[in-house]
Motif scaffolding. Structure first.
Motif, PDB file in Angstrom:
ATOM      1  N   GLN A 118       0.859  -1.180   0.000  1.00  0.00           N
ATOM      2  CA  GLN A 118       0.000   0.000   0.000  1.00  0.00           C
ATOM      3  C   GLN A 118       0.897   1.232   0.000  1.00  0.00           C
ATOM      4  N   ASN A 119       0.502   2.229  -0.787  1.00  0.00           N
ATOM      5  CA  ASN A 119       1.302   3.449  -0.833  1.00  0.00           C
ATOM      6  C   ASN A 119       1.386   4.080   0.555  1.00  0.00           C
ATOM      7  N   TYR A 120       2.444   4.876   0.773  1.00  0.00           N
ATOM      8  CA  TYR A 120       2.619   5.532   2.060  1.00  0.00           C
ATOM      9  C   TYR A 120       3.114   6.952   1.831  1.00  0.00           C
ATOM     10  N   PRO A 121       2.590   7.944   2.463  1.00  0.00           N
ATOM     11  CA  PRO A 121       1.400   7.859   3.315  1.00  0.00           C
ATOM     12  C   PRO A 121       0.128   7.738   2.476  1.00  0.00           C
ATOM     13  N   ASN A 122      -0.929   7.325   3.122  1.00  0.00           N
ATOM     14  CA  ASN A 122      -2.231   7.216   2.472  1.00  0.00           C
ATOM     15  C   ASN A 122      -3.299   7.477   3.518  1.00  0.00           C
ATOM     16  N   PRO A 123      -4.057   8.547   3.423  1.00  0.00           N
ATOM     17  CA  PRO A 123      -4.093   9.566   2.381  1.00  0.00           C
ATOM     18  C   PRO A 123      -2.786  10.349   2.333  1.00  0.00           C
ATOM     19  N   PHE A 124      -2.562  11.019   1.190  1.00  0.00           N
ATOM     20  CA  PHE A 124      -1.316  11.753   1.016  1.00  0.00           C
ATOM     21  C   PHE A 124      -1.563  13.150   0.460  1.00  0.00           C
ATOM     22  N   ASN A 125      -0.600  14.013   0.684  1.00  0.00           N
ATOM     23  CA  ASN A 125      -0.543  15.347   0.109  1.00  0.00           C
ATOM     24  C   ASN A 125       0.823  15.929   0.466  1.00  0.00           C
ATOM     25  N   PRO A 126       1.684  16.248  -0.412  1.00  0.00           N
ATOM     26  CA  PRO A 126       1.492  16.341  -1.846  1.00  0.00           C
ATOM     27  C   PRO A 126       2.025  15.137  -2.618  1.00  0.00           C
ATOM     28  N   GLU A 127       2.751  14.218  -1.947  1.00  0.00           N
ATOM     29  CA  GLU A 127       3.299  13.073  -2.675  1.00  0.00           C
ATOM     30  C   GLU A 127       3.227  11.809  -1.847  1.00  0.00           C
ATOM     31  N   THR A 128       3.388  10.672  -2.540  1.00  0.00           N
ATOM     32  CA  THR A 128       3.308   9.374  -1.888  1.00  0.00           C
ATOM     33  C   THR A 128       4.352   8.443  -2.492  1.00  0.00           C
ATOM     34  N   GLU A 129       4.677   7.394  -1.764  1.00  0.00           N
ATOM     35  CA  GLU A 129       5.687   6.439  -2.202  1.00  0.00           C
ATOM     36  C   GLU A 129       5.040   5.077  -2.399  1.00  0.00           C
ATOM     37  N   ILE A 130       5.411   4.422  -3.493  1.00  0.00           N
ATOM     38  CA  ILE A 130       4.916   3.085  -3.825  1.00  0.00           C
ATOM     39  C   ILE A 130       6.109   2.136  -3.790  1.00  0.00           C
ATOM     40  N   VAL A 131       6.027   1.098  -2.966  1.00  0.00           N
ATOM     41  CA  VAL A 131       7.115   0.132  -2.806  1.00  0.00           C
ATOM     42  C   VAL A 131       6.651  -1.217  -3.350  1.00  0.00           C
ATOM     43  N   PHE A 132       7.518  -1.869  -4.117  1.00  0.00           N
ATOM     44  CA  PHE A 132       7.174  -3.163  -4.690  1.00  0.00           C
ATOM     45  C   PHE A 132       8.405  -4.054  -4.740  1.00  0.00           C
ATOM     46  N   GLY A 133       8.166  -5.363  -4.818  1.00  0.00           N
ATOM     47  CA  GLY A 133       9.254  -6.328  -4.825  1.00  0.00           C
ATOM     48  C   GLY A 133       9.277  -7.143  -6.103  1.00  0.00           C
ATOM     49  N   LEU A 134      10.473  -7.347  -6.614  1.00  0.00           N
ATOM     50  CA  LEU A 134      10.684  -8.144  -7.822  1.00  0.00           C
ATOM     51  C   LEU A 134      11.637  -9.285  -7.489  1.00  0.00           C
ATOM     52  N   PRO A 135      11.201 -10.546  -7.599  1.00  0.00           N
ATOM     53  CA  PRO A 135      12.092 -11.663  -7.290  1.00  0.00           C
ATOM     54  C   PRO A 135      13.126 -11.937  -8.380  1.00  0.00           C
ATOM     55  N   GLU A 136      12.956 -11.305  -9.523  1.00  0.00           N
ATOM     56  CA  GLU A 136      13.866 -11.472 -10.655  1.00  0.00           C
ATOM     57  C   GLU A 136      13.823 -10.183 -11.487  1.00  0.00           C
ATOM     58  N   PRO A 137      14.821  -9.953 -12.335  1.00  0.00           N
ATOM     59  CA  PRO A 137      14.743  -8.783 -13.204  1.00  0.00           C
ATOM     60  C   PRO A 137      13.451  -8.816 -14.013  1.00  0.00           C
ATOM     61  N   ALA A 138      12.835  -7.653 -14.221  1.00  0.00           N
ATOM     62  CA  ALA A 138      11.528  -7.630 -14.873  1.00  0.00           C
ATOM     63  C   ALA A 138      11.308  -6.347 -15.645  1.00  0.00           C
ATOM     64  N   ARG A 139      10.438  -6.421 -16.633  1.00  0.00           N
ATOM     65  CA  ARG A 139       9.904  -5.239 -17.330  1.00  0.00           C
ATOM     66  C   ARG A 139       8.701  -4.812 -16.521  1.00  0.00           C
ATOM     67  N   VAL A 140       8.690  -3.545 -16.064  1.00  0.00           N
ATOM     68  CA  VAL A 140       7.685  -3.052 -15.124  1.00  0.00           C
ATOM     69  C   VAL A 140       6.975  -1.834 -15.698  1.00  0.00           C
ATOM     70  N   SER A 141       5.668  -1.771 -15.465  1.00  0.00           N
ATOM     71  CA  SER A 141       4.876  -0.597 -15.802  1.00  0.00           C
ATOM     72  C   SER A 141       4.025  -0.251 -14.587  1.00  0.00           C
ATOM     73  N   ILE A 142       4.058   1.020 -14.180  1.00  0.00           N
ATOM     74  CA  ILE A 142       3.209   1.502 -13.085  1.00  0.00           C
ATOM     75  C   ILE A 142       2.433   2.697 -13.619  1.00  0.00           C
ATOM     76  N   THR A 143       1.114   2.582 -13.575  1.00  0.00           N
ATOM     77  CA  THR A 143       0.259   3.663 -14.062  1.00  0.00           C
ATOM     78  C   THR A 143      -0.668   4.123 -12.946  1.00  0.00           C
ATOM     79  N   ILE A 144      -1.065   5.397 -13.026  1.00  0.00           N
ATOM     80  CA  ILE A 144      -2.013   5.992 -12.092  1.00  0.00           C
ATOM     81  C   ILE A 144      -3.270   6.332 -12.893  1.00  0.00           C
ATOM     82  N   SER A 145      -4.445   5.936 -12.362  1.00  0.00           N
ATOM     83  CA  SER A 145      -5.725   6.202 -13.021  1.00  0.00           C
ATOM     84  C   SER A 145      -6.687   6.839 -12.039  1.00  0.00           C
TER      85      SER A 145
END
Length: 165
Positions: A75-102
């Protein structure tokens, strides 16, 4: 260093003028069983003479950080946020990654990241702006990660976040 682990560390910098510089060194560690871990440490370099030579202080020995066993996103932190937030994710191997906001209507606001990343824990920040660089309004937004590992394994997850002004 534990027996059976192979690491290689090197650092080189040719500074001009006085001052100090801080760097983070990331080291990929592979044991004899081909298990990988990523480690990092801070290096401070300073030019005490002003003549271009530097002294280097390496600091503490590298502490190993184990690789994630599966793809994951927190889960992003902080949440709720203002003015910015951090998204943390884990990859067990090298990967092609896409992160989009909608937005809540499913309209893409911005592609936060698209590209290749190494295995390990990663983080990306969103500062609440759209693709045109304009600040978006308060409300609920969704962030979606899609990752395809070098083995072909795929991971997709969508989480909700709240921008509060």
């Amino acid at each position: 260093m534990e027996p059976g682990l192979r690491t290689q560390e090197s650092f080189s910098y040719n500074g001009a003028g006085g001052g100090s510089y801080t760097f983070t060194l990331q080291v990929n560690v592979t044991d004899l069983y081909n298990q990988q871990a990523t480690a990092s440490k801070v290096i401070t370099a300073y030019n005490s003479t002003g003549g271009g030579g530097i002294e280097v202080s390496i600091g503490e020995p590298i502490a190993q950080k184990p690789l994630p066993s599966d793809f994951s996103i927190s889960q992003n932190y902080p949440n709720p946020f203002n003015p910015e937030t951090e998204i943390v994710f884990g990859l067990p191997e090298p990967a092609r990654v896409s992160i989009t906001i909608s937005d809540v209507l499913g309209r893409e606001i911005i592609t936060l990241y698209e590209g290749d990343l190494t295995a390990g824990y990663q983080q990306k920040r969103w500062n609440g702006v759209n693709v045109a660089g304009e600040k978006v309004g308060s409300g609920i937004y969704f962030y979606r990660i899609t990752a395809t590992g070098e083995s072909g394994k795929q991971f997709t997850k969508v989480l909700k976040m709240l921008l509060s002004k």
